[in-house]
Scaffold this active site. Structure first.
Site, PDB file in Angstrom:
ATOM      1  N   ASP A 132       0.803  -1.222   0.000  1.00 17.46           N
ATOM      2  CA  ASP A 132       0.000   0.000   0.000  1.00 17.46           C
ATOM      3  C   ASP A 132       0.835   1.270   0.000  1.00 17.46           C
ATOM      4  O   ASP A 132       0.508   2.240  -0.672  1.00 17.46           O
ATOM      5  CB  ASP A 132      -0.894   0.029   1.242  1.00 17.46           C
ATOM      6  CG  ASP A 132      -1.929  -1.073   1.194  1.00 17.46           C
ATOM      7  OD1 ASP A 132      -2.057  -1.683   0.121  1.00 17.46           O
ATOM      8  OD2 ASP A 132      -2.587  -1.295   2.215  1.00 17.46           O
ATOM      9  N   TYR A 163       1.898   2.137  -3.390  1.00 21.65           N
ATOM     10  CA  TYR A 163       0.759   2.596  -4.163  1.00 21.65           C
ATOM     11  C   TYR A 163       0.441   4.044  -3.792  1.00 21.65           C
ATOM     12  O   TYR A 163       0.258   4.899  -4.660  1.00 21.65           O
ATOM     13  CB  TYR A 163      -0.438   1.689  -3.889  1.00 21.65           C
ATOM     14  CG  TYR A 163      -1.695   2.088  -4.630  1.00 21.65           C
ATOM     15  CD1 TYR A 163      -1.963   1.599  -5.901  1.00 21.65           C
ATOM     16  CD2 TYR A 163      -2.606   2.973  -4.049  1.00 21.65           C
ATOM     17  CE1 TYR A 163      -3.101   1.967  -6.580  1.00 21.65           C
ATOM     18  CE2 TYR A 163      -3.751   3.354  -4.722  1.00 21.65           C
ATOM     19  CZ  TYR A 163      -3.999   2.849  -5.986  1.00 21.65           C
ATOM     20  OH  TYR A 163      -5.116   3.226  -6.655  1.00 21.65           O
ATOM     21  N   LYS A 222      -8.300   3.446  12.986  1.00 24.79           N
ATOM     22  CA  LYS A 222      -8.497   3.311  11.544  1.00 24.79           C
ATOM     23  C   LYS A 222      -8.240   1.851  11.197  1.00 24.79           C
ATOM     24  O   LYS A 222      -7.088   1.403  11.143  1.00 24.79           O
ATOM     25  CB  LYS A 222      -7.536   4.221  10.784  1.00 24.79           C
ATOM     26  CG  LYS A 222      -7.675   4.067   9.279  1.00 24.79           C
ATOM     27  CD  LYS A 222      -7.066   5.235   8.538  1.00 24.79           C
ATOM     28  CE  LYS A 222      -6.931   4.973   7.043  1.00 24.79           C
ATOM     29  NZ  LYS A 222      -8.184   4.510   6.426  1.00 24.79           N
ATOM     30  N   ARG A 245     -17.827   0.340  -0.827  1.00 23.00           N
ATOM     31  CA  ARG A 245     -17.687   1.740  -1.178  1.00 23.00           C
ATOM     32  C   ARG A 245     -17.710   1.939  -2.703  1.00 23.00           C
ATOM     33  O   ARG A 245     -18.318   2.871  -3.211  1.00 23.00           O
ATOM     34  CB  ARG A 245     -16.362   2.294  -0.650  1.00 23.00           C
ATOM     35  CG  ARG A 245     -16.255   3.794  -0.893  1.00 23.00           C
ATOM     36  CD  ARG A 245     -14.839   4.312  -1.036  1.00 23.00           C
ATOM     37  NE  ARG A 245     -13.925   3.791  -0.059  1.00 23.00           N
ATOM     38  CZ  ARG A 245     -13.608   4.391   1.079  1.00 23.00           C
ATOM     39  NH1 ARG A 245     -14.164   5.536   1.387  1.00 23.00           N
ATOM     40  NH2 ARG A 245     -12.751   3.851   1.886  1.00 23.00           N
ATOM     41  N   LYS A 266     -11.922  13.183  14.360  1.00 28.87           N
ATOM     42  CA  LYS A 266     -13.066  13.888  13.787  1.00 28.87           C
ATOM     43  C   LYS A 266     -13.468  14.997  14.741  1.00 28.87           C
ATOM     44  O   LYS A 266     -13.483  14.781  15.963  1.00 28.87           O
ATOM     45  CB  LYS A 266     -14.249  12.929  13.610  1.00 28.87           C
ATOM     46  CG  LYS A 266     -14.003  11.848  12.563  1.00 28.87           C
ATOM     47  CD  LYS A 266     -15.115  10.822  12.583  1.00 28.87           C
ATOM     48  CE  LYS A 266     -14.762   9.667  11.640  1.00 28.87           C
ATOM     49  NZ  LYS A 266     -15.624   8.501  11.883  1.00 28.87           N
TER      50      LYS A 266
END
Length: 679
Positions: A35, A38, A123, A144, A298
DNA sequence: GATCCTCGAGTTCT
DNA sequence: CTCGAGGATC
């Protein structure tokens, strides 16, 4: 500023490469690169397009949120788009501070204003899913996809036990869309791969890919056999349910509806609150039963969230703060071959140093020739290095498409790289060995280190450095030479003044007083480790008894079979080994005659097997073992049906869990002391 | 002959 | 800690 032809072609190149990886990842479920790599490509393209907007093409991967859809799953249009979340670039505390600063600036807050309230969450490293409940019943589950349109995976999600099929409430809203992540726990992943291996099927690279594969599996019965977990973190479309004032209250309400939400969440105030949360989760990361990428912050107030709004397609009120990657790409600079104490040749990859999992890794073992062959690692290759829950770095795979021309596959040398002796392959087995024996400096050094080791003769200060100097300088060629060293010889060495020379001599002198078990272990007989040495010592009671034993006598010892017996007989049959032992005793190595007390002493723990786990309040691990052994008990490393008692201390791990499932008695230190006292 | 339980041996980095 | 293999057991 107009983009040059170079930049134009680079952008095109990046787009093609990303598209290829997307296909491999989303459609084939078989990622070709980690990842982080990427992300790096993606970010480069994003930055390029930011500086040169004229380079943006409608088909650019930056213009959509998710990835390619699989044609055979029905499409679902999200009523409220599923957005991705911006990732803070700084993975240190700076990331949290930068986020808070950005929020304050956008809200127009000054230094005098109070800290902003946030909710901090995990996460998860899984697959984002939207669950749609209509009048309390699970109506649809979707991936998604590209954020606007996902895939219908309702049958699969229905099989996940933590996904409620009905909300736990008397009056349910007409529409409630819950967003969260589906992931696989690490233990489930290990078991799955175990089964795959046993069945000869392909194994999964990591839990995320396994989870992604099963969520999008066409046959829901296959998904049902996979232990997946769901955790919610937010909402999509909501009809007929009054939203509370804060995100924290939304999560609490979801819990009340019976929806799983991670309990590892916290309300945090200001940047320090975020930094603290990040640090506490980073510390707990390896102990969590599942993989996480990092944490998410958040803004808690939904009103403030509305005011902050969106930047491009990412919410401005939330950010992902990742941890350092556990997987990285690096290059193999070379493959060296090490020679161990037993002469075993071990190939080791020298890597371009790379920061992974919190440390810089520059070496990784390749175990043996077969291991290198199965991965086909070659010098110059780009490889994926992992440093997951365990500590030892490992090479996971080779990036085939990065292989340069003209590389050759690895081959074990025919001659020992250290002494040049012939290399032999063990009886049809995996290992290669140097046939040079103690004439091979590498084996000689390892033998000395083993002899001087803490669990053997325990000569303090005789480490790798000193052994290298002693052997290379021709001062020492066998253990007995250690006892013939004098101050003048030592003082001739570099970095060895009066004081340190005296220390080494004192340590050697002190080590002369030892035990029979330690002495036998120190000899380094193949297949005779610490445990077997102890069994031999207590069985024969004296060195003479052991020396006189033939194969048949040795087989009487517990846990000694034909292979171990043959190894011992073979060792003592060598005249030079017998001579070395005699010389060591002549040099003053001695031990108490064990036979005398063994029988006199009370042995309240005779016949019991103990397993230690965690940290005991006052005893060290070694002291606890000594205590148990002295009282006639045995200590082993893993819990099984045969284990009598597990002694658990602080932070006891999986061994205690296993003891519980097997119904093995677990005690603490004070209870152990009582057992030893025989009360 | 198969299976489970242990032990031995090798390994990384700070 | 993990792999491989020796030993014990059924």
């Amino acid at each position: 500023m107009a983009a040059s032809a170079d930049l134009r072609s680079r952008a095109q190149q990046l787009r093609e490469e990303i598209a290829r990886h997307d296909h491999a990842y989303y459609v084939l479920d078989a990622p070709t690169i980690p990842d982080v790599e990427y992300d790096r490509l993606f970010r480069e393209l994003q930055q390029l397009e930011e500086r040169h907007p004229e380079l943006i093409s409608p088909d650019s991967p930056t213009q959509r949120v998710g990835g390619a859809r699989r044609a055979d799953l029905p499409a679902v249009r999200h009523a409220v788009p599923m957005l991705s979340i911006h990732t803070e670039t700084d993975s240190g505390p700076g990331g949290a501070i930068a986020f808070d600063a950005r929020i304050r600036r956008k809200l127009g807050l000054g230094d005098g204003d109070p800290p902003v309230e946030y909710v901090a969450e995990l996460k998860f490293d899984g697959v984002a899913i939207s669950l749609r409940y209509e009048h309390g019943l699970l109506a649809r589950a979707a991936t998604r996809g590209d954020g606007e349109t996902g895939e219908d995976v309702t049958p699969n999600l229905r099989t996940i036990r933590s996904v409620p099929l009905r909300l736990a409430t008397a009056v349910a809203p007409p529409v409630l869309e819950v967003r969260g992540e589906v992931f696989m726990r690490r233990d489930a992943f290990e078991m799955l791969n175990e089964r795959q291996r046993a069945a000869g099927e392909k194994v999964f690279v990591n839990p995320r890919n396994a989870a992604a594969g099963f969520v999008r599996q066409l046959d829901a019965t296959v998904t049902a056999s996979r232990p997946l977990t769901f955790c919610a973190y937010g909402l999509g479309e909501v009809v007929g349910w009054p939203l509370p004032a804060t995100h924290g209250q939304v999560l609490d309400a979801l819990v009340a509806f019976g929806i799983p939400v991670s309990s590892r969440r916290a309300v945090a105030h200001g940047p320090q609150g975020l930094v603290d949360f990040h640090a506490s989760i980073a510390a707990a990361r390896d102990a969590l039963p599942f993989d996480i990428d990092g944490v998410v912050y958040k803004v808690n107030s939904l009103e403030l969230q509305r005011r902050l709004g969106f930047v491009t397609r990412e919410p401005a009120w939330a950010v992902a703060h990742k941890f350092p990657a556990q997987e990285e790409l690096t290059r193999v600079l070379g493959i060296e071959v090490q020679v161990g104490r037993t002469g075993k040749l071990t190939p080791v990859a020298r890597l371009e140093p790379v920061f992974v999992g919190g440390v810089t890794v520059s070496n990784a073992t390749l175990h043996n020739e077969d291991f290198v062959r199965s991965l086909d690692v070659r010098i110059g290759d780009t490889v994926t290095v992992r440093r997951a829950g365990d500590v030892i770095p490992q090479i996971v795979s080779v990036v085939a498409e990065r292989r340069q021309q003209g590389t050759v596959s690895f081959q074990m040398p025919a001659a020992c790289p250290v002494c040049g002796s012939a290399v032999v392959r063990d009886e049809a087995e995996k290992d290669h060995r140097c046939s040079g024996g103690l004439y091979c400096p590498a084996q000689c050094k390892q033998a000395l280190l083993h002899f001087a080791g803490r669990r053997a003769m325990d000569i303090e200060g005789l480490g790798e450095k000193l052994v290298d100097q002693l052997v290379d300088g021709g001062l020492v060629r066998s253990p007995v030479d250690l006892f013939r060293l004098d101050r003048d010889a030592l003082a001739a060495l570099e970095r060895m003044a009066e004081k340190s020379a005296a220390n080494v001599l004192a340590a050697i002198e002190k080590a002369k007083a030892t035990t029979l078990a330690r002495f036998i272990f120190a000899l380094g007989i193949r297949h005779v480790g610490e445990r077997t040495a102890r069994d031999l010592a207590s069985h024969f009671g004296s060195l003479d008894g052991l020396l006189a034993a033939d194969q048949a006598r040795l087989l009487e010892v517990a846990d000694v079979g034909p292979v171990v017996a043959a190894s011992i007989v073979g060792f003592f049959a060598e005249p030079h080994n017998r001579e070395a032992i005699a010389q060591l005793q002549a040099a003053g190595v001695h031990w108490p005659d064990g036979k005398l007390h063994a029988d006199v002493r009370a042995r309240p723990l005779a016949g019991m097997t103990f397993v230690l786990t965690g940290t005991l309040p006052t005893l060290t691990r070694e002291q606890a073992i000594e205590l148990i052994v002295a009282a006639g008990g045995r200590v082993s490393g893993s819990v099984s049906k045969k284990t009598s008692v597990v002694v658990a201390g602080e932070d006891a791990g999986s061994k205690l869990d296993r003891a519980r499932t097997l119904g093995v008695r677990a005690i603490d230190e004070s209870e152990l002391r009582r057992l030893v006292e025989g009360t």
